[in-house]
Design a protein around this motif. Structure first.
Motif, PDB file in Angstrom:
ATOM      1  N   LEU A   2       1.204  -1.182   0.188  1.00 17.78           N
ATOM      2  CA  LEU A   2       0.313   0.187   0.258  1.00 17.78           C
ATOM      3  C   LEU A   2       0.637   1.179  -0.043  1.00 17.78           C
ATOM      4  CD1 LEU A   2      -3.105   0.453  -0.232  1.00 17.78           C
ATOM      5  CD2 LEU A   2      -2.894   1.422   2.579  1.00 17.78           C
ATOM      6  N   TYR A   3       0.592   1.957  -1.140  1.00 16.84           N
ATOM      7  CA  TYR A   3       1.362   3.748  -0.944  1.00 16.84           C
ATOM      8  C   TYR A   3       0.392   4.344  -0.184  1.00 16.84           C
ATOM      9  CZ  TYR A   3       4.414   0.676  -4.200  1.00 16.84           C
ATOM     10  OH  TYR A   3       4.935  -1.073  -5.159  1.00 16.84           O
ATOM     11  N   LEU A   4       1.364   5.660   0.287  1.00 12.57           N
ATOM     12  CA  LEU A   4       0.396   6.690   0.722  1.00 12.57           C
ATOM     13  C   LEU A   4       1.044   7.822   0.287  1.00 12.57           C
ATOM     14  CD1 LEU A   4      -0.690   5.455   4.217  1.00 12.57           C
ATOM     15  CD2 LEU A   4      -1.929   4.945   1.721  1.00 12.57           C
ATOM     16  N   ASP A   5       0.129   8.942  -0.349  1.00 10.16           N
ATOM     17  CA  ASP A   5       1.506  10.341  -0.452  1.00 10.16           C
ATOM     18  C   ASP A   5      -0.300  11.136  -0.821  1.00 10.16           C
ATOM     19  OD1 ASP A   5       3.016  12.228  -0.378  1.00 10.16           O
ATOM     20  OD2 ASP A   5       3.887  11.333  -2.528  1.00 10.16           O
ATOM     21  N   ALA A   6       0.348  12.203  -0.354  1.00 12.98           N
ATOM     22  CA  ALA A   6      -0.419  13.232  -0.989  1.00 12.98           C
ATOM     23  C   ALA A   6       0.524  14.990  -1.260  1.00 12.98           C
ATOM     24  CB  ALA A   6      -0.444  14.100   0.786  1.00 12.98           C
ATOM     25  N   SER A   7      -0.310  15.352  -2.053  1.00 11.57           N
ATOM     26  CA  SER A   7       0.165  16.673  -2.996  1.00 11.57           C
ATOM     27  C   SER A   7      -1.064  17.634  -2.954  1.00 11.57           C
ATOM     28  CB  SER A   7       0.340  15.908  -4.143  1.00 11.57           C
ATOM     29  OG  SER A   7       0.670  17.338  -4.744  1.00 11.57           O
ATOM     30  N   TYR A   8       0.043  18.696  -3.229  1.00  6.36           N
ATOM     31  CA  TYR A   8      -1.462  20.369  -2.415  1.00  6.36           C
ATOM     32  C   TYR A   8      -1.815  20.732  -4.101  1.00  6.36           C
ATOM     33  CZ  TYR A   8      -0.120  19.033   2.747  1.00  6.36           C
ATOM     34  OH  TYR A   8      -0.327  18.729   3.561  1.00  6.36           O
ATOM     35  N   PHE A   9      -2.713  21.798  -3.621  1.00  8.56           N
ATOM     36  CA  PHE A   9      -3.374  22.224  -4.931  1.00  8.56           C
ATOM     37  C   PHE A   9      -4.401  23.583  -3.901  1.00  8.56           C
ATOM     38  CE2 PHE A   9      -3.212  17.696  -6.151  1.00  8.56           C
ATOM     39  CZ  PHE A   9      -2.278  17.684  -7.629  1.00  8.56           C
ATOM     40  N   ASP A  15       6.484   8.729   2.587  1.00  6.02           N
ATOM     41  CA  ASP A  15       7.363   9.240   3.048  1.00  6.02           C
ATOM     42  C   ASP A  15       6.919   9.633   5.021  1.00  6.02           C
ATOM     43  OD1 ASP A  15       5.423  11.397   3.792  1.00  6.02           O
ATOM     44  OD2 ASP A  15       6.133  12.373   2.019  1.00  6.02           O
ATOM     45  N   ASP A  16       8.106  10.304   4.694  1.00  5.85           N
ATOM     46  CA  ASP A  16       8.050  10.468   6.810  1.00  5.85           C
ATOM     47  C   ASP A  16       7.699  11.478   7.387  1.00  5.85           C
ATOM     48  OD1 ASP A  16       9.700   9.576   9.110  1.00  5.85           O
ATOM     49  OD2 ASP A  16      10.901  10.919   8.606  1.00  5.85           O
ATOM     50  N   HIS A  17       6.337  11.351   6.739  1.00 10.47           N
ATOM     51  CA  HIS A  17       5.439  12.093   7.943  1.00 10.47           C
ATOM     52  C   HIS A  17       5.034  11.546   9.214  1.00 10.47           C
ATOM     53  CE1 HIS A  17       2.208  14.240   8.194  1.00 10.47           C
ATOM     54  NE2 HIS A  17       2.337  15.849   7.435  1.00 10.47           N
ATOM     55  N   PRO A  18       4.904  11.801   9.854  1.00  5.26           N
ATOM     56  CA  PRO A  18       4.905  11.655  11.012  1.00  5.26           C
ATOM     57  C   PRO A  18       2.709  11.317  10.602  1.00  5.26           C
ATOM     58  CG  PRO A  18       4.556  14.007  11.256  1.00  5.26           C
ATOM     59  CD  PRO A  18       5.596  13.974  10.216  1.00  5.26           C
ATOM     60  N   ARG A  44      10.161   3.286   4.955  1.00  2.00           N
ATOM     61  CA  ARG A  44      10.646   5.363   4.432  1.00  2.00           C
ATOM     62  C   ARG A  44      10.897   5.077   2.682  1.00  2.00           C
ATOM     63  NH1 ARG A  44      13.622   9.529   8.137  1.00  2.00           N
ATOM     64  NH2 ARG A  44      13.905  11.240   6.523  1.00  2.00           N
ATOM     65  N   CYS A  45      10.412   6.456   2.282  1.00  4.25           N
ATOM     66  CA  CYS A  45      10.389   6.677   0.397  1.00  4.25           C
ATOM     67  C   CYS A  45      12.058   6.417   0.527  1.00  4.25           C
ATOM     68  CB  CYS A  45       9.220   7.682  -0.028  1.00  4.25           C
ATOM     69  SG  CYS A  45       9.823   8.064  -1.421  1.00  4.25           S
ATOM     70  N   VAL A  46      12.450   5.978  -0.271  1.00  2.00           N
ATOM     71  CA  VAL A  46      13.954   5.888  -0.294  1.00  2.00           C
ATOM     72  C   VAL A  46      14.245   7.156  -0.912  1.00  2.00           C
ATOM     73  CG1 VAL A  46      16.498   5.393  -1.056  1.00  2.00           C
ATOM     74  CG2 VAL A  46      14.284   3.594   0.085  1.00  2.00           C
ATOM     75  N   VAL A  47      13.726   7.517  -2.100  1.00  2.00           N
ATOM     76  CA  VAL A  47      13.934   8.737  -2.361  1.00  2.00           C
ATOM     77  C   VAL A  47      13.701  10.712  -1.599  1.00  2.00           C
ATOM     78  CG1 VAL A  47      12.648  10.560  -4.919  1.00  2.00           C
ATOM     79  CG2 VAL A  47      13.109   8.076  -4.889  1.00  2.00           C
ATOM     80  N   HIS A  48      12.716   9.611  -0.488  1.00  2.15           N
ATOM     81  CA  HIS A  48      12.623  11.531  -0.011  1.00  2.15           C
ATOM     82  C   HIS A  48      13.505  11.341   0.947  1.00  2.15           C
ATOM     83  CE1 HIS A  48       8.077  11.638  -1.261  1.00  2.15           C
ATOM     84  NE2 HIS A  48       8.291  12.634  -1.431  1.00  2.15           N
ATOM     85  N   LYS A  58      10.347   0.495  -2.874  1.00  2.69           N
ATOM     86  CA  LYS A  58      11.720   1.028  -1.391  1.00  2.69           C
ATOM     87  C   LYS A  58      11.112   2.518  -2.036  1.00  2.69           C
ATOM     88  CE  LYS A  58      15.423   1.300  -4.984  1.00  2.69           C
ATOM     89  NZ  LYS A  58      16.786   0.637  -5.326  1.00  2.69           N
ATOM     90  N   SER A  59      10.466   3.233  -3.414  1.00  2.69           N
ATOM     91  CA  SER A  59       9.817   4.122  -3.100  1.00  2.69           C
ATOM     92  C   SER A  59       8.298   5.027  -3.320  1.00  2.69           C
ATOM     93  CB  SER A  59      10.452   5.065  -4.250  1.00  2.69           C
ATOM     94  OG  SER A  59      10.327   4.749  -5.602  1.00  2.69           O
ATOM     95  N   THR A  60       7.861   5.980  -3.317  1.00  3.95           N
ATOM     96  CA  THR A  60       6.671   6.878  -3.723  1.00  3.95           C
ATOM     97  C   THR A  60       6.614   6.744  -5.048  1.00  3.95           C
ATOM     98  OG1 THR A  60       6.872   8.323  -2.858  1.00  3.95           O
ATOM     99  CG2 THR A  60       6.122   6.381  -1.123  1.00  3.95           C
ATOM    100  N   ASN A  61       7.125   6.745  -6.054  1.00  8.85           N
ATOM    101  CA  ASN A  61       7.051   7.043  -7.037  1.00  8.85           C
ATOM    102  C   ASN A  61       6.020   6.451  -8.180  1.00  8.85           C
ATOM    103  OD1 ASN A  61       9.870   8.047  -6.889  1.00  8.85           O
ATOM    104  ND2 ASN A  61      11.718   6.038  -8.565  1.00  8.85           N
ATOM    105  N   VAL A  62       5.395   5.428  -7.645  1.00 15.01           N
ATOM    106  CA  VAL A  62       4.436   5.422  -8.033  1.00 15.01           C
ATOM    107  C   VAL A  62       3.231   6.275  -8.264  1.00 15.01           C
ATOM    108  CG1 VAL A  62       2.947   3.710  -6.725  1.00 15.01           C
ATOM    109  CG2 VAL A  62       2.303   3.567  -8.976  1.00 15.01           C
ATOM    110  N   LEU A  63       3.353   6.669  -6.852  1.00 17.85           N
ATOM    111  CA  LEU A  63       2.167   8.870  -6.652  1.00 17.85           C
ATOM    112  C   LEU A  63       2.733  10.050  -7.555  1.00 17.85           C
ATOM    113  CD1 LEU A  63       0.873   7.396  -2.904  1.00 17.85           C
ATOM    114  CD2 LEU A  63      -0.333   7.761  -4.920  1.00 17.85           C
ATOM    115  N   GLU A  64       4.244   9.710  -7.269  1.00 19.57           N
ATOM    116  CA  GLU A  64       5.129  11.156  -7.431  1.00 19.57           C
ATOM    117  C   GLU A  64       4.142  11.159  -9.497  1.00 19.57           C
ATOM    118  OE1 GLU A  64       6.304  13.423  -6.246  1.00 19.57           O
ATOM    119  OE2 GLU A  64       6.113  11.940  -4.865  1.00 19.57           O
ATOM    120  N   ARG A  65       4.575   9.929 -10.323  1.00 19.00           N
ATOM    121  CA  ARG A  65       3.856  10.332 -11.561  1.00 19.00           C
ATOM    122  C   ARG A  65       2.362  10.600 -11.977  1.00 19.00           C
ATOM    123  NH1 ARG A  65       7.650   6.116 -11.928  1.00 19.00           N
ATOM    124  NH2 ARG A  65       6.033   4.342 -10.869  1.00 19.00           N
ATOM    125  N   LEU A  66       2.117  10.168 -10.844  1.00 21.07           N
ATOM    126  CA  LEU A  66       0.591  10.038 -10.526  1.00 21.07           C
ATOM    127  C   LEU A  66      -0.125  11.809 -10.420  1.00 21.07           C
ATOM    128  CD1 LEU A  66      -1.412   7.466  -9.105  1.00 21.07           C
ATOM    129  CD2 LEU A  66      -1.854   7.959 -11.429  1.00 21.07           C
TER     130      LEU A  66
END
Length: 392
Positions: free
Chosen positions: A156-163, A225-228, A245-249, A326-334
């Motif tokens: 399961l990958y979790l991430d957020a972006s802002y708009f 990523d390392d968001h608490p 923890r996402c390696v890229v971050h 090892k990273s959330t790259n799949v979400l970064e592309r989205l």
């Protein structure tokens, strides 16, 4: 046409040539349809002939490659010929509807959409038609966001972006929380798309609770990523799941404390650590990294040492999966695709507009992903001693 000639063409010239080719094909199909309708070719006299040709009329047609002008449509003397290529007088194809949906998703009013479509193509789409299209879209997106999850999702990958969104009468940066899972058969799926006021623990917990209520199960590893707040929500709602923890971050966090002139060399050393497939090798290289830079970049080494174990969790999983988990790259592309689609919007008029447009992008991504397996889950089941895919 040679390769050099092709490269010399502008994008518009290439588009025009494509439209001309499509036009020629459509016109040929129309002529073949007329021949079949009359049971005779042009000027052919046969006992079975069922009528006479009566020249052509011209019309425009909106197609996926653009508007085709002066399309020649054959006509018979009795006026009984009806082509299957397009219905009579129908000038709105899926591309026009797509444009209507795009404007609606971006928050353009139904009245303005009707005016825009008429101004662009002289095709009047009424406010009622826009509303019907929009209502259909709303129902489809809502059903997809709330669909039951019938399979297990080991990863399961979790991430957020802002708009930027007009929220409560003022423009704010609204978080878009997204969850992507890899199911027990090895396919990726977007599981959740939710706007939120921020990345508080409660927001992530609500997202995970919603997933669990819809049937989320079998999660072995969460990648983020390392968001608490994410970490806390995962520990509260997904007991037993491990965290990567996402390696890229993580690499960015370390490099933020390295002076620019030395950053390239340090980045290469970091990448070497995380290119290893065995934990023992990665840990040996990590220790060498610490010793090499301890005195020069003290703060960077502290960040590296503190987060290393969480960044190496992926090494406890099958080697064939490691580059994917090892990273959330799949979400970064989205997120990049959502931002590309929303660049012209600037500020979303409301939260709903952001959610709808993002969901459309995510839905299309999931449809594409369904055509190809992301990873073979066999090695994971073998490690766990399961001869077949997970069933509980």
């Amino acid at each position: 046409m040679t390769k050099e000639e092709l490269h010399g063409l502008t994008k518009e010239e290439i588009s025009q040539r494509i439209r001309e080719g499509v036009k020629a094909i459509i016109e040929q199909v129309l002529e073949e349809e007329m021949t079949e309708h009359l049971a005779a070719g042009y000027r052919e006299r046969t006992p079975s002939r069922r009528g006479e040709r009566n020249g052509h009329y011209t019309r425009s047609l909106i197609t996926p490659v653009g508007r085709i002008e002066q399309l020649k449509v054959p006509r018979d003397r009795e006026g009984t010929f009806l082509t299957e290529v397009f219905k009579r007088y129908k000038r709105m194809t899926g591309e026009v509807e797509e444009a209507v949906l795009e404007m609606y998703l971006q928050g353009v009013s139904t009245r303005k959409i009707a005016a825009i479509t008429e101004g662009l193509s002289r095709i009047r789409i009424s406010k009622d038609a826009v509303s019907r299209i929009a209502q259909r879209l709303e129902e489809e997106l809502s059903a997809w966001r709330e669909r039951p999850l019938e399979l297990a999702y080991p990863y399961l990958y979790l991430d957020a972006s802002y708009f930027k969104v007009n929220w409560g009468g003022r423009v704010v940066d609204l978080a878009l929380l997204v969850a992507v899972g890899v199911n027990e058969e090895g396919y990726r799926e977007v599981l959740a798309v939710e706007p939120a006021g921020g990345e508080r623990k409660e927001a992530w917990r609500n997202l995970l609770k919603g997933l669990i209520e819809r049937g989320l199960r079998g999660v072995r590893l969460v990648i983020s990523d390392d968001h608490p707040s994410i970490h806390q929500a995962v520990m509260a709602e997904l007991t037993g799941a491990r965290w990567q923890r996402c390696v890229v971050h993580f690499e960015r966090n370390v490099l933020a404390h390295v002076p620019q002139p030395a950053r390239k060399v340090v980045a290469e050393d970091l990448k070497e650590v995380f290119s290893m497939k065995r934990r023992s090798t990665a840990e040996s290289l990590a220790q060498a990294f610490i010793e090499r830079y301890r005195d020069r970049f003290k703060r960077a080494v502290e960040v590296f040492a503190r987060g290393l174990d969480e960044a190496l969790t992926y090494l406890d999983f099958p080697s064939s999966h490691q580059r994917h988990i090892k990273s959330t790259n799949v979400l970064e592309r989205l997120f990049r695709e959502v931002k590309r689609r929303t660049k012209v919007v600037g500020v979303f008029p409301n939260e709903k507009s952001l959610a709808n447009l993002a969901t459309v992008v995510m839905l299309r991504a999931s449809e594409d992903w369904a055509l190809r397996r992301y990873m073979d889950m066999g090695p994971l089941w073998a490690v766990e001693g399961k001869p077949t895919k997970i069933t509980t």
